[in-house]
Design an enzyme around this catalytic site. Structure first.
Site, PDB file in Angstrom:
ATOM      1  N   ASN A   1       0.293  -2.147  -7.512  1.00 53.17           N
ATOM      2  CA  ASN A   1      -0.685  -1.053  -7.531  1.00 53.17           C
ATOM      3  C   ASN A   1       0.019   0.306  -7.579  1.00 53.17           C
ATOM      4  O   ASN A   1      -0.400   1.201  -8.309  1.00 53.17           O
ATOM      5  CB  ASN A   1      -1.616  -1.131  -6.317  1.00 53.17           C
ATOM      6  CG  ASN A   1      -2.765  -2.081  -6.570  1.00 53.17           C
ATOM      7  OD1 ASN A   1      -3.637  -1.804  -7.389  1.00 53.17           O
ATOM      8  ND2 ASN A   1      -2.751  -3.232  -5.905  1.00 53.17           N
TER       9      ASN A   1
ATOM     10  N   LYS B   1       0.772  -3.065   7.494  1.00 55.60           N
ATOM     11  CA  LYS B   1       0.810  -2.576   8.877  1.00 55.60           C
ATOM     12  C   LYS B   1      -0.308  -1.578   9.092  1.00 55.60           C
ATOM     13  O   LYS B   1      -0.789  -0.964   8.144  1.00 55.60           O
ATOM     14  CB  LYS B   1       2.152  -1.887   9.153  1.00 55.60           C
ATOM     15  CG  LYS B   1       3.321  -2.815   9.067  1.00 55.60           C
ATOM     16  CD  LYS B   1       3.362  -3.720  10.268  1.00 55.60           C
ATOM     17  CE  LYS B   1       4.384  -4.830  10.059  1.00 55.60           C
ATOM     18  NZ  LYS B   1       4.266  -5.897  11.021  1.00 55.60           N
TER      19      LYS B   1
ATOM     20  N   ASN C   1      -7.038   3.437   0.585  1.00 53.26           N
ATOM     21  CA  ASN C   1      -6.583   2.039   0.607  1.00 53.26           C
ATOM     22  C   ASN C   1      -7.324   1.292  -0.485  1.00 53.26           C
ATOM     23  O   ASN C   1      -8.429   1.670  -0.877  1.00 53.26           O
ATOM     24  CB  ASN C   1      -6.879   1.393   1.962  1.00 53.26           C
ATOM     25  CG  ASN C   1      -6.306  -0.022   2.043  1.00 53.26           C
ATOM     26  OD1 ASN C   1      -5.191  -0.277   1.570  1.00 53.26           O
ATOM     27  ND2 ASN C   1      -7.054  -0.954   2.616  1.00 53.26           N
TER      28      ASN C   1
ATOM     29  N   HIS D   1      -8.710  -2.590  -1.504  1.00 50.50           N
ATOM     30  CA  HIS D   1      -9.003  -3.892  -0.920  1.00 50.50           C
ATOM     31  C   HIS D   1      -9.488  -4.813  -2.045  1.00 50.50           C
ATOM     32  O   HIS D   1     -10.298  -4.393  -2.868  1.00 50.50           O
ATOM     33  CB  HIS D   1     -10.087  -3.735   0.158  1.00 50.50           C
ATOM     34  CG  HIS D   1     -10.368  -5.012   0.877  1.00 50.50           C
ATOM     35  ND1 HIS D   1      -9.525  -5.521   1.844  1.00 50.50           N
ATOM     36  CD2 HIS D   1     -11.387  -5.899   0.755  1.00 50.50           C
ATOM     37  CE1 HIS D   1     -10.009  -6.661   2.290  1.00 50.50           C
ATOM     38  NE2 HIS D   1     -11.148  -6.912   1.650  1.00 50.50           N
TER      39      HIS D   1
ATOM     40  N   ASP E   1     -10.536  -0.950   6.729  1.00 49.70           N
ATOM     41  CA  ASP E   1     -11.615  -1.378   5.822  1.00 49.70           C
ATOM     42  C   ASP E   1     -12.970  -0.807   6.226  1.00 49.70           C
ATOM     43  O   ASP E   1     -14.001  -1.360   5.886  1.00 49.70           O
ATOM     44  CB  ASP E   1     -11.721  -2.916   5.744  1.00 49.70           C
ATOM     45  CG  ASP E   1     -10.453  -3.564   5.252  1.00 49.70           C
ATOM     46  OD1 ASP E   1      -9.661  -2.876   4.596  1.00 49.70           O
ATOM     47  OD2 ASP E   1     -10.269  -4.756   5.517  1.00 49.70           O
TER      48      ASP E   1
ATOM     49  N   GLU F   1      -7.681  -3.965 -10.006  1.00 50.67           N
ATOM     50  CA  GLU F   1      -7.144  -2.964  -9.069  1.00 50.67           C
ATOM     51  C   GLU F   1      -6.254  -1.966  -9.809  1.00 50.67           C
ATOM     52  O   GLU F   1      -6.277  -0.768  -9.521  1.00 50.67           O
ATOM     53  CB  GLU F   1      -6.318  -3.647  -7.974  1.00 50.67           C
ATOM     54  CG  GLU F   1      -7.141  -4.497  -7.035  1.00 50.67           C
ATOM     55  CD  GLU F   1      -6.266  -5.173  -5.977  1.00 50.67           C
ATOM     56  OE1 GLU F   1      -5.368  -4.524  -5.423  1.00 50.67           O
ATOM     57  OE2 GLU F   1      -6.476  -6.366  -5.714  1.00 50.67           O
TER      58      GLU F   1
HETATM   59  C1  GRF Z   1      -3.568  -5.988  -3.496  1.00 51.29           C
HETATM   60  O1  GRF Z   1      -4.364  -7.113  -3.773  1.00 51.29           O
HETATM   61  C2  GRF Z   1      -4.327  -5.031  -2.604  1.00 51.29           C
HETATM   62  O2  GRF Z   1      -5.696  -5.064  -2.797  1.00 51.29           O
HETATM   63  C3  GRF Z   1      -4.009  -5.536  -1.227  1.00 51.29           C
HETATM   64  O3  GRF Z   1      -2.672  -5.989  -1.313  1.00 51.29           O
HETATM   65  C4  GRF Z   1      -2.353  -6.340  -2.648  1.00 51.29           C
HETATM   66  C5  GRF Z   1      -1.136  -5.549  -3.026  1.00 51.29           C
HETATM   67  O4  GRF Z   1      -0.566  -5.908  -4.222  1.00 51.29           O
HETATM   68  N1  GRF Z   1      -4.269  -4.512  -0.261  1.00 51.29           N
HETATM   69  P1  GRF Z   1       0.636  -5.055  -4.803  1.00 51.29           P
HETATM   70  O5  GRF Z   1       1.708  -4.952  -3.728  1.00 51.29           O
HETATM   71  O6  GRF Z   1       0.107  -3.694  -5.171  1.00 51.29           O
HETATM   72  O7  GRF Z   1       1.156  -5.803  -5.992  1.00 51.29           O
END
Ligand code: GRF
Length: 199
Positions: free
Chosen positions: A16, A93, A109, A111, A152, A181
């Site tokens: 991400n 964390k 964040n 999710h 969340d 994402e």
């Molecule tokens: C993603 O699925 C995100 O929604 C969750 O952790 C995962 C992280 O993936 N919080 P990456 O480290 O960005 O590849």
């Protein structure tokens, strides 16, 4: 038009974070990625950040066993780089509440489900997708939300739906949600820059 000094927080792959860095490199996003803070010095996120030229800070209960000292060090980094947007990207964390408080609602964040469903205690990683499939939901997706001290729970900024296929396993669903994402997270930052989302 606003631009932000971004601190990423990540624990694992960092895909991400990479999607956001790509959008910055392409010129689509104007913000300045300043640092990665990670609790896992062996994470893929570290390599990706270093390849982009980001400074990487390893901050964990190993480097800073005392909770207050750890929070203090994180705040020092945020001040040093004048961070005005924290992007949690797979950070496993809990962010110290002092850190959240000082960011004035500028902690994001992502999710991997459509909150408020499938969030909260134990809802991370593959568990989320298992729960979605077990519940027989036909639509899942991803959510970008503001972080408050209760995980969340913060205001939902944007969601992207992903259809659950009849033959999906948690793993195949996870793969498609992760792709969604990668589109959603840069979109949200673009909307924040254009002030079409106000935090
Ligand atoms: C993603 O699925 C995100 O929604 C969750 O952790 C995962 C992280 O993936 N919080 P990456 O480290 O960005 O590849």
């Amino acid at each position: 038009m606003k631009t932000f000094n971004i601190a990423f927080f990540a624990s694992h792959g960092g895909s991400n974070m990479q999607a956001i860095l790509d959008a910055i490199k392409d010129g689509r996003l104007k913000s300045n990625p300043a640092v990665l803070i990670t609790n896992n010095s062996k994470s893929g996120a570290c390599e990706k950040a270093a390849a982009f030229g980001l400074l990487v800070y390893h901050v964990s209960s190993v480097t800073h066993p005392d909770d207050n000292e750890r929070a203090k060090f994180i705040i020092e980094i945020l001040e040093k780089f004048k961070i005005d947007l924290i992007v949690l990207a797979g950070y496993m964390k809990k962010l110290p509440s002092e850190v959240i408080a000082r960011m004035n609602g500028r902690v994001l964040n992502i999710h991997p489900a459509l909150l408020p469903k499938f969030g909260g205690e134990g809802m991370y990683g593959i568990n989320v997708h298992k729960a979605v499939i077990e519940a027989g939901n036909k639509i899942s997706g991803a959510t970008v939300h503001l972080v408050e001290s209760e995980y969340d729970r913060g205001r939902i900024l944007l969601q992207k739906e992903v259809v659950v296929l009849a033959d999906d396993s948690p793993e195949t669903l996870a793969e498609r949600v992760l792709k969604a994402e990668h589109k959603l997270y840069p979109n949200v930052i673009e909307l924040l820059e254009k002030e079409e989302i106000i935090t």
